[in-house]
Design a protein around this motif. Structure first.
Motif, PDB file in Angstrom:
ATOM      1  N   PHE A 572       0.814  -1.229   0.000  1.00 45.08           N
ATOM      2  CA  PHE A 572       0.000   0.000   0.000  1.00 45.08           C
ATOM      3  C   PHE A 572       0.841   1.270   0.000  1.00 45.08           C
ATOM      4  CE2 PHE A 572      -1.941  -3.472   2.430  1.00 45.08           C
ATOM      5  CZ  PHE A 572      -2.882  -3.865   1.494  1.00 45.08           C
ATOM      6  N   GLN A 574       2.236   2.749  -2.548  1.00 46.51           N
ATOM      7  CA  GLN A 574       1.854   3.638  -3.651  1.00 46.51           C
ATOM      8  C   GLN A 574       0.653   4.510  -3.248  1.00 46.51           C
ATOM      9  OE1 GLN A 574       3.389   4.464  -6.322  1.00 46.51           O
ATOM     10  NE2 GLN A 574       1.699   5.843  -6.925  1.00 46.51           N
ATOM     11  N   TYR A 575      -0.363   3.846  -2.658  1.00 47.84           N
ATOM     12  CA  TYR A 575      -1.564   4.581  -2.208  1.00 47.84           C
ATOM     13  C   TYR A 575      -1.184   5.590  -1.108  1.00 47.84           C
ATOM     14  CZ  TYR A 575      -6.246   5.452  -0.293  1.00 47.84           C
ATOM     15  OH  TYR A 575      -7.392   6.046   0.161  1.00 47.84           O
ATOM     16  N   SER A 576      -0.272   5.155  -0.208  1.00 43.99           N
ATOM     17  CA  SER A 576       0.200   6.052   0.863  1.00 43.99           C
ATOM     18  C   SER A 576       0.805   7.316   0.278  1.00 43.99           C
ATOM     19  CB  SER A 576       1.252   5.360   1.715  1.00 43.99           C
ATOM     20  OG  SER A 576       0.714   4.236   2.339  1.00 43.99           O
ATOM     21  N   GLU A 578       0.193   8.699  -2.604  1.00 45.16           N
ATOM     22  CA  GLU A 578      -0.867   9.559  -3.168  1.00 45.16           C
ATOM     23  C   GLU A 578      -1.551  10.362  -2.064  1.00 45.16           C
ATOM     24  OE1 GLU A 578      -3.550   6.992  -5.349  1.00 45.16           O
ATOM     25  OE2 GLU A 578      -1.837   6.149  -6.460  1.00 45.16           O
ATOM     26  N   LEU A 617      -3.736   2.444   6.397  1.00 48.99           N
ATOM     27  CA  LEU A 617      -4.119   2.131   5.024  1.00 48.99           C
ATOM     28  C   LEU A 617      -3.881   0.656   4.738  1.00 48.99           C
ATOM     29  CD1 LEU A 617      -2.593   5.146   3.051  1.00 48.99           C
ATOM     30  CD2 LEU A 617      -4.756   4.985   4.271  1.00 48.99           C
ATOM     31  N   MET A 622      -7.668   1.094   0.428  1.00 46.49           N
ATOM     32  CA  MET A 622      -7.180   1.411  -0.918  1.00 46.49           C
ATOM     33  C   MET A 622      -8.303   1.258  -1.945  1.00 46.49           C
ATOM     34  SD  MET A 622      -3.784  -0.005  -2.823  1.00 46.49           S
ATOM     35  CE  MET A 622      -4.386  -1.639  -3.187  1.00 46.49           C
ATOM     36  N   ASN A 623      -9.049   0.147  -1.846  1.00 45.62           N
ATOM     37  CA  ASN A 623     -10.116  -0.109  -2.820  1.00 45.62           C
ATOM     38  C   ASN A 623     -11.224   0.930  -2.752  1.00 45.62           C
ATOM     39  OD1 ASN A 623      -8.681  -2.281  -3.682  1.00 45.62           O
ATOM     40  ND2 ASN A 623      -9.827  -3.768  -2.428  1.00 45.62           N
ATOM     41  N   GLY A 625     -10.825   4.007  -1.594  1.00 44.45           N
ATOM     42  CA  GLY A 625     -10.268   5.372  -1.610  1.00 44.45           C
ATOM     43  C   GLY A 625     -10.480   6.071  -0.271  1.00 44.45           C
TER      44      GLY A 625
END
Ligand SMILES: [Zn+2]
Ligand SMILES: [Zn+2]
Length: 657
Positions: A572, A574-576, A578, A617, A622-623, A625
């Motif tokens: 996670f 990448q999501y972090s 963002e 997260l 993540m899914n 948002g």
């Protein structure tokens, strides 16, 4: 239970004397009555509480005979003088206990402190340990229960010298050298006699709870060339309940010690090579400083202040003009010489600001002029006095000087007071008091600048501001500064510890010393009044206070880090990134814990670092948002979209909740 003092001959007193009480009531008593017996005549309950007495402005033993008309205030635990008499008497009791266990011990001095007492003693080669402290505490308690009176005896110098020569106590003999015949008194309680001018509490039975708190070394007379004595510290109380409360507060204060928290939270540090009393503000501390300055700048801009910036040093002549030299020289760093001229590090910002006022001609249209600066000052504090951020040698002051006419003074002073109240609300400071120090008309021209009308007028106006705004205050006669009335602002942290935050000062003198003038409406030159003010004190003292006040849990706006993103695994990251980028764009101070540690550990560590928000997260977040949000000290508070969270936290920061 309160008999005539031991050893005192009963005399026949037939004359009556007038005793005036604090409420103005006058009562007649037999000549020679003691304050304790006066208390007894009022009520037994009161007599049990009387520790000492203020007789004609002097603190006395409550057991001493009053032989002439007098004003009398009975002093109890609630009076500072009562408390210090209690603690000083406890030092005698401690000495008695020490001597009974370690005969041959020699004593130097045993004064009261703000919070307890100590006694310096020479125990030879012996070093006290914890067990011996316990033993001494128990012995003190036994001796206290004997209800021994503290008996005062006036003694000729020769006899006093003989007593301590026989006892072999060279320290007391040294003290005796400085005393004159006819002024020497001994006090005896139980088996212990001490050279002391007093006063003391009536008897040892008043001391119901005792704690010996610390053993330290102390050079005789504070000189490191002299022998090192043992300094034994203690604290005592008239009830067990008060001791318990004290111990709980000590425990809490230890947890909130600003030096401990400052280190844990990366706020400040000291370095030997930089120098004692010169704090280094670390990145987290710098953020707190910047937030405080932002608050001050916003507030001051709204209140019509103008900002200035001035050098850290100035020529000797500036401080001669201001009068800081030579009077204040001991508190300044020594001068440095350059091109044959002496320069001093500034200990005050005022003289620099006065020069800015004087730089351009002023008219009444320019008044009031309010010059503000977070000024850096350097003061020489003795190394023994330095204490964390509370006593330092470099300070950043929330300073400003207001130049105004007499007519504008009330309005200006009121605005300063309002600013204090605004800050107290923001920081949740519920308990505060303004100590208004006044002049003494008898000392005009000596201790106080000779402006009788101006003193009365400004004191009245200050008083009126405090009354109108409902600000709690006390008046202290004869403690004003040389050049005008002053207000010391005292605040209390959430655990009830007192701090002196700042001093506000009205100034009639500096304007004239610097020949500051403005042209009034009648086209005449006039000297402005000056108000010195620093509502947020210095960064050093105020942040030290805030660390204790909040126990390191700063409100979000002051927190070095607002939030920490805690990804459950590398998946996670990448999501972090963002989320972090989006939060940072809105001014949120956020970092990501990218380590491969378990989420439980990451949460625990973020909690310990007192980070207000933790954003967890994982797959689900993540899914969708979203973010799983945790609040420091409260746990999970639910899941939010990134935008919802941004709106919540930025509101909180903006409103300084
Ligand atoms: Zn004493
Ligand atoms: Zn000033």
């Amino acid at each position: 239970m309160y008999q005539e003092r031991q050893g005192e001959k009963l005399q026949e007193f037939h004359n009556m004397i007038n005793i005036t009480f604090p409420d103005g009531a006058v009562r007649q008593y037999e000549q020679g009555i003691t304050a304790l017996n006066i208390a007894k005549s009022i009520s037994e309950g009161l007599a049990r509480k009387v520790l000492a007495a203020d007789v004609n402005g002097q603190v006395w033993d409550a057991t001493r005979s009053i032989t002439e008309d007098a004003t009398l205030k009975l002093l109890t635990w609630n009076d500072p003088e009562g408390k210090s008499t209690f603690w000083h008497s406890s030092a005698h009791l401690m000495a008695e206990a020490v001597e009974s266990i370690f005969p041959g011990v020699k004593f130097w001095v045993g004064p009261p402190l703000d919070n307890g007492f100590y006694y310096d003693m020479d125990l030879g080669e012996r070093k006290l340990n914890e067990e011996e402290l316990d033993m001494l505490e128990k012995r003190m308690f036994q001796l206290a229960k004997q209800d021994n009176f503290y008996v005062r005896k006036e003694i000729p110098k020769a006899e006093a010298i003989q007593y301590f020569t026989e006892k072999g106590d060279e320290y007391k003999l040294d003290l005796l050298q400085g005393l004159e015949d006819g002024t020497i008194t001994f006090y005896t309680q139980g088996n212990f006699t001490d050279l002391c001018r007093g006063p003391h509490i009536p008897n040892t039975g008043f001391i119901k709870a005792i704690k010996l708190t610390n053993i330290a070394g102390a050079y005789w007379k504070g000189d490191e060339k002299n022998k090192q004595l043992t300094r034994l510290y203690g604290v005592s109380f008239p009830t067990l309940k008060e001791l318990d409360e004290y111990l709980i507060l000590q425990e809490e204060a230890k947890k909130r010690d600003h030096r401990k928290l400052g280190k844990e939270l990366g706020i400040f540090t000291f370095d030997d090579e930089v120098g004692p009393g010169l704090p280094l503000w670390m990145p987290n501390g710098a953020i707190v400083i910047e937030e405080l300055e932002k608050l001050a700048k916003e507030t001051e801009e709204e209140a019509g202040y103008k900002r200035v910036v001035t050098p850290h040093i100035a020529k000797e002549s500036l401080y001669l003009t201001s009068g800081h030299l030579p009077y204040y020289e001991d508190s300044m760093y020594p001068p440095m010489e350059l091109e044959g001229v002496k320069y001093y590090l500034k200990a005050m910002n005022c003289p620099h600001h006065h020069k800015i006022f004087a730089a351009e001609p002023k008219s009444y249209k320019d008044m009031p002029l309010r010059l503000a600066e977070y000024g850096t000052c350097y003061r020489y504090e003795q190394s023994g006095e330095l204490f964390g951020l509370m006593r330092v040698r470099c300070l950043h002051m929330n300073d400003a000087h207001i130049y105004c006419s007499k007519e504008q003074f009330f309005q200006e002073f009121r605005a300063v007071n309002d600013m204090y109240l605004k800050y107290f609300k923001i920081f949740g400071i519920d308990k505060y008091v303004m100590r208004l120090s006044l002049h003494d008309p008898a000392k005009l021209g000596k201790k106080y600048i000779n402006e009788p009308a101006l003193w009365l007028e400004t004191e009245d106006l200050v008083r009126m501001v405090l009354r109108e705004t409902g600000t709690p205050y006390i008046e202290v006669p004869d403690e004003g500064a040389f050049y005008g009335p002053k207000i010391d602002v005292q605040i209390w942290s959430t655990i009830g510890r007192e701090f002196t935050l700042a001093t506000n000062q009205v100034d009639f003198a500096q304007g004239r010393r610097f020949k500051l003038e403005y042209t009034n409406k009648d086209n005449q030159p006039e000297t402005p009044l000056i108000i010195h003010r620093a509502p947020l004190g210095t960064h050093e003292r105020f942040i030290g206070f805030l660390l204790e006040h909040y126990a390191g849990k700063f409100p979000v706006w002051l927190s070095p880090l607002h939030a920490k993103i805690l990804p459950i695994s590398d998946k996670f990251l990448q999501y972090s990134h963002e989320v972090k980028t989006k939060l940072r764009k809105t001014g949120v101070r956020v970092e990501t814990d990218e380590r491969g540690e378990k989420i439980g550990k990451k949460i625990r560590e973020a909690e310990l670092s007192r980070i207000p928000y933790m954003l967890v997260l994982g797959e689900k977040e993540m899914n969708d948002g979203k973010l799983s949000v945790r609040r420091q000290g409260k746990g999970d508070i639910g899941s939010y979209t990134v935008d919802e969270f941004i709106s919540m936290i930025t509101d909180e920061i903006r409103n300084r909740n």
